[in-house]
Design a protein around this motif. Structure first.
Motif, mmCIF file in Angstrom:
data_model
loop_
_atom_site.group_PDB
_atom_site.id
_atom_site.type_symbol
_atom_site.label_atom_id
_atom_site.label_comp_id
_atom_site.label_asym_id
_atom_site.label_seq_id
_atom_site.Cartn_x
_atom_site.Cartn_y
_atom_site.Cartn_z
ATOM 1 N N VAL A 123 61.708 29.857 99.762
ATOM 2 C CA VAL A 123 60.644 29.850 98.978
ATOM 3 C C VAL A 123 60.060 30.789 98.229
ATOM 4 C CG1 VAL A 123 59.983 27.387 100.040
ATOM 5 C CG2 VAL A 123 58.865 29.699 100.752
ATOM 6 N N LYS A 124 60.227 32.154 98.854
ATOM 7 C CA LYS A 124 59.798 33.334 98.199
ATOM 8 C C LYS A 124 60.867 34.157 97.232
ATOM 9 C CE LYS A 124 56.806 34.527 102.376
ATOM 10 N NZ LYS A 124 56.496 35.264 103.417
ATOM 11 N N GLY A 125 62.109 33.581 97.578
ATOM 12 C CA GLY A 125 63.173 34.225 96.852
ATOM 13 C C GLY A 125 64.153 35.140 97.408
ATOM 14 N N SER A 126 64.227 35.531 98.697
ATOM 15 C CA SER A 126 64.963 36.284 99.565
ATOM 16 C C SER A 126 66.395 35.585 99.470
ATOM 17 C CB SER A 126 64.754 36.419 100.882
ATOM 18 O OG SER A 126 63.552 36.965 100.986
ATOM 19 N N GLY A 127 67.329 36.434 99.233
ATOM 20 C CA GLY A 127 68.658 35.940 99.005
ATOM 21 C C GLY A 127 69.397 36.560 97.652
ATOM 22 N N ASN A 128 68.619 36.392 96.655
ATOM 23 C CA ASN A 128 69.091 37.008 95.301
ATOM 24 C C ASN A 128 68.385 38.704 95.742
ATOM 25 O OD1 ASN A 128 70.118 34.743 94.159
ATOM 26 N ND2 ASN A 128 67.953 34.206 93.713
ATOM 27 N N GLY A 129 69.081 39.554 95.187
ATOM 28 C CA GLY A 129 68.740 40.907 95.041
ATOM 29 C C GLY A 129 69.220 41.986 93.998
ATOM 30 N N VAL A 130 68.784 42.910 93.986
ATOM 31 C CA VAL A 130 69.344 43.948 92.780
ATOM 32 C C VAL A 130 69.661 45.313 93.919
ATOM 33 C CG1 VAL A 130 68.682 45.245 90.890
ATOM 34 C CG2 VAL A 130 68.048 43.074 90.984
ATOM 35 N N VAL A 131 70.806 45.748 93.479
ATOM 36 C CA VAL A 131 71.342 47.030 94.362
ATOM 37 C C VAL A 131 71.564 48.132 93.366
ATOM 38 C CG1 VAL A 131 72.183 45.713 96.004
ATOM 39 C CG2 VAL A 131 73.747 46.289 94.089
ATOM 40 N N PHE A 153 76.160 35.760 84.972
ATOM 41 C CA PHE A 153 75.514 35.098 83.858
ATOM 42 C C PHE A 153 75.377 33.644 84.536
ATOM 43 C CE2 PHE A 153 75.105 37.112 79.426
ATOM 44 C CZ PHE A 153 74.838 38.607 80.227
ATOM 45 N N ALA A 154 74.277 33.114 84.038
ATOM 46 C CA ALA A 154 73.678 31.693 84.346
ATOM 47 C C ALA A 154 73.867 31.422 85.725
ATOM 48 C CB ALA A 154 74.676 30.771 83.624
ATOM 49 N N SER A 155 73.477 32.418 86.513
ATOM 50 C CA SER A 155 73.675 32.155 88.075
ATOM 51 C C SER A 155 72.004 32.275 88.421
ATOM 52 C CB SER A 155 74.347 33.209 88.823
ATOM 53 O OG SER A 155 73.491 34.577 88.702
ATOM 54 N N THR A 156 71.829 32.007 89.868
ATOM 55 C CA THR A 156 70.387 32.136 90.344
ATOM 56 C C THR A 156 69.964 33.602 90.276
ATOM 57 O OG1 THR A 156 69.025 31.560 92.320
ATOM 58 C CG2 THR A 156 71.226 32.289 92.751
ATOM 59 N N ALA A 157 70.771 34.693 90.488
ATOM 60 C CA ALA A 157 70.391 36.164 90.344
ATOM 61 C C ALA A 157 69.981 36.494 89.003
ATOM 62 C CB ALA A 157 71.478 36.818 90.862
ATOM 63 N N HIS A 158 70.494 35.741 87.998
ATOM 64 C CA HIS A 158 70.330 35.989 86.525
ATOM 65 C C HIS A 158 68.816 35.790 86.330
ATOM 66 C CE1 HIS A 158 71.866 35.768 82.105
ATOM 67 N NE2 HIS A 158 70.919 36.556 82.439
ATOM 68 N N ALA A 159 68.348 34.432 87.049
ATOM 69 C CA ALA A 159 66.925 34.172 86.886
ATOM 70 C C ALA A 159 66.059 35.194 87.246
ATOM 71 C CB ALA A 159 66.855 32.893 87.454
ATOM 72 N N LEU A 160 66.571 35.778 88.545
ATOM 73 C CA LEU A 160 65.775 36.573 89.340
ATOM 74 C C LEU A 160 65.819 37.915 88.476
ATOM 75 C CD1 LEU A 160 64.512 38.438 91.738
ATOM 76 C CD2 LEU A 160 66.876 38.934 92.196
ATOM 77 N N LEU A 161 66.784 38.256 87.839
ATOM 78 C CA LEU A 161 66.750 39.478 87.154
ATOM 79 C C LEU A 161 66.007 39.413 85.844
ATOM 80 C CD1 LEU A 161 67.794 42.212 86.051
ATOM 81 C CD2 LEU A 161 69.724 41.210 85.111
ATOM 82 N N LEU A 162 65.855 38.193 85.028
ATOM 83 C CA LEU A 162 65.105 38.010 83.961
ATOM 84 C C LEU A 162 63.489 38.048 84.387
ATOM 85 C CD1 LEU A 162 67.187 35.117 82.014
ATOM 86 C CD2 LEU A 162 66.942 37.705 81.794
ATOM 87 N N ARG A 163 63.328 37.436 85.575
ATOM 88 C CA ARG A 163 61.744 37.385 85.966
ATOM 89 C C ARG A 163 61.426 38.877 86.217
ATOM 90 N NH1 ARG A 163 63.555 32.389 88.714
ATOM 91 N NH2 ARG A 163 62.865 30.730 87.703
ATOM 92 N N ALA A 164 62.297 39.591 86.937
ATOM 93 C CA ALA A 164 62.065 41.013 87.225
ATOM 94 C C ALA A 164 61.720 41.892 86.110
ATOM 95 C CB ALA A 164 62.973 41.458 88.231
ATOM 96 N N VAL A 165 62.394 41.551 84.970
ATOM 97 C CA VAL A 165 62.102 42.426 83.833
ATOM 98 C C VAL A 165 60.874 41.951 82.947
ATOM 99 C CG1 VAL A 165 63.138 42.444 81.346
ATOM 100 C CG2 VAL A 165 64.683 42.742 83.426
ATOM 101 N N ALA A 166 60.748 40.728 83.195
ATOM 102 C CA ALA A 166 59.369 40.161 82.568
ATOM 103 C C ALA A 166 58.235 40.698 83.371
ATOM 104 C CB ALA A 166 59.210 38.600 82.479
#
Length: 470
Positions: A123-131, A153-166
């Protein structure tokens, strides 16, 4: 005089023919993603332990049924969806974003799929990450402005990346260059320093650092964006064979129970099948793991799927929405819980990590604070050793090595987020009192040291400092 026996013979033969005609062969075809290791309880373990066979019904309308169980393994969710639309699969295991695309694809084909359970997520988002590459000077996501970041692209990690950028206040079109790369392409690109960073889903943000050519600088929990992997089924199939859907979920519940009881054993099994090292598998499936194995539809997971729909629209990967109230169904998982003698509502309210109930292997004291826990897995030993603190684990590691034993992996828990870390890749703070805390990021360690006093050290430095004081 011979007519009667002939007639009787004909009737018996006809009876067998009718019975044979009525006997049904039901296909149970499941698409898995074995290498996406947090789906193990919905695929790999069920298959390898033959748990589905244990729960498939054989009474009532299923009395004379023959089951044609088919397992097909894929590297991502998209081909599973294609196979389902082509009528070659009945169940599919995938993440939130591919799951939404699965639902949309079914509707475009005049059909429907339903998300029947979560398997594992956060529920916190762990699992997706940036290296970043292992030798990169970059220590935090905030240093990636102007850099090239790859992501599937269009993966759950893509959403993480966009949120981190925002979250940084950046324009994703101008302040960073985002390119599409699958993990099998990104790995070599990181090794060759052809990209500045890579965002990915389970298990790559942990697997790449474990293999030595990358370093994790962002965990999904820092962006607080829920993520999940789960299972979907063709709606018409579920309506026709609800008992089979429940049987599949009963098998998933047992797979979950087995891995909770023996995480080392099943981490080794996952490694044997997938090639993803057991040390990484245990990060997810061991006690206090990166994610929770959770088969309930928590509100956060429902919201995650709803957010995935909107994000995919934003990415122009779909122009179609889904009715979240019908796309997600907890009907079957609730029945599976009931048949298994479990309280669904109690599990729905439980947000805890898989607990660690153990005593410190060095001192014998009861382990109470999960954020201070450290663990050691010794080479050629079946079980992980648990410690109440990193200090105790460092002391134990020295003793093991004095006995000629090799440390396979050292785990620590992030003092702030509580997620499990690879100790050798972590940062530590040792206070003047000698207390040691672990952190994923150097900036977090710096902040802790500033607020609590102490010195920021890498793994070797922290271990040396602890041992020097004894």
């Amino acid at each position: 005089m011979r007519i009667q026996p002939l007639l009787a013979t004909f009737m018996i033969t006809a009876s067998f023919a009718v019975s044979a005609a009525q006997a049904e062969t039901i296909r149970v075809a499941i698409g898995t993603q074995d290498a996406t290791i947090n789906t193990a309880t919905g695929g790999l373990i069920i298959r390898e332990e033959k748990l589905l066979e244990k729960y498939l019904p054989h009474d009532g309308k299923y009395k004379d049924v023959t089951y044609d169980i088919q397992w097909k393994n894929f590297t991502s969710g998209a081909p599973i969806t294609n196979e389902q639309i082509a009528g070659k699969l009945d169940f599919g295991v995938m993440a939130d974003f591919p799951g939404v695309l699965n639902g949309v694809a079914h509707e475009k084909a005049g059909r429907k799929s339903i998300f029947i359970t979560v398997l594992q997520g956060s529920v916190k988002g762990s699992g997706n990450g940036v290296v970043v590459p292992a030798g990169s000077p970059i220590q935090s996501f905030s240093e990636l402005k102007g850099k090239t970041i790859s992501v599937p692209f269009a993966s759950t990690a893509h959403a993480l990346l966009l949120r981190a950028v925002a979250a940084q206040g950046w324009d994703p079109e101008k302040d960073v260059t985002i390119i599409t790369q699958a993990p099998e392409v990104a790995g070599p690109a990181l090794q060759a320093n052809k990209i500045d960073a890579h965002a990915d889903f389970v298990p790559y943000a942990e697997l790449f650092p474990w293999r030595g050519f990358a370093r994790k600088i962002l965990d999904g929990s820092q962006v607080t964006s829920p993520t999940l992997h789960g299972a979907l089924v063709d709606a018409a199939y579920a309506e026709k064979y609800p008992e089979i859907v429940v049987a599949y979920l009963r098998a998933a519940i047992e797979a979950d129970r087995r891995i909770a009881a023996e995480p080392e054993k099943y981490s080794e099994l996952i490694a044997k099948v997938t090639g993803v090292e057991a040390e990484v598998d245990y990060l997810f499936h061991g006690p206090l793991g990166l994610q929770t194995r959770d088969l309930t539809w928590k509100p956060e997971f429902r919201q995650d799927v709803a957010a995935a729909i909107e994000t995919l629209k934003l990415l122009k990967k779909t122009d179609q929405g889904l009715d979240i109230n019908t796309f997600i169904s907890d009907r079957y998982i609730k029945e599976a819980f009931k048949e298994a003698g479990l309280d669904y509502e109690a599990h729905l309210k439980n947000y805890e990590q898989l607990p660690l109930k153990a005593k410190d292997a060095l001192t014998g004291e009861e382990i109470k604070d999960p954020k201070r826990v450290a663990q050691i897995w010794i080479k050629d030993e079946p079980l992980v050793h648990h410690y109440a603190s990193a200090e105790n684990a460092f002391k134990a590691a020295k003793a093991f090595e004095a006995e000629g034993k090799s440390i396979r992996v050292f785990y620590a828990q992030d003092r702030e987020s509580g997620i499990k870390l690879l100790g050798a890749k972590s940062w530590f703070v040792r206070t003047d009192s000698g207390e040691v805390s672990a952190f994923l990021l150097k900036e977090s360690a710096d902040g802790w040291a500033k607020n609590h006093g102490g010195k920021v050290l890498d793994y070797n430095g922290a271990r040396a400092a602890v041992l020097a004081s004894n």
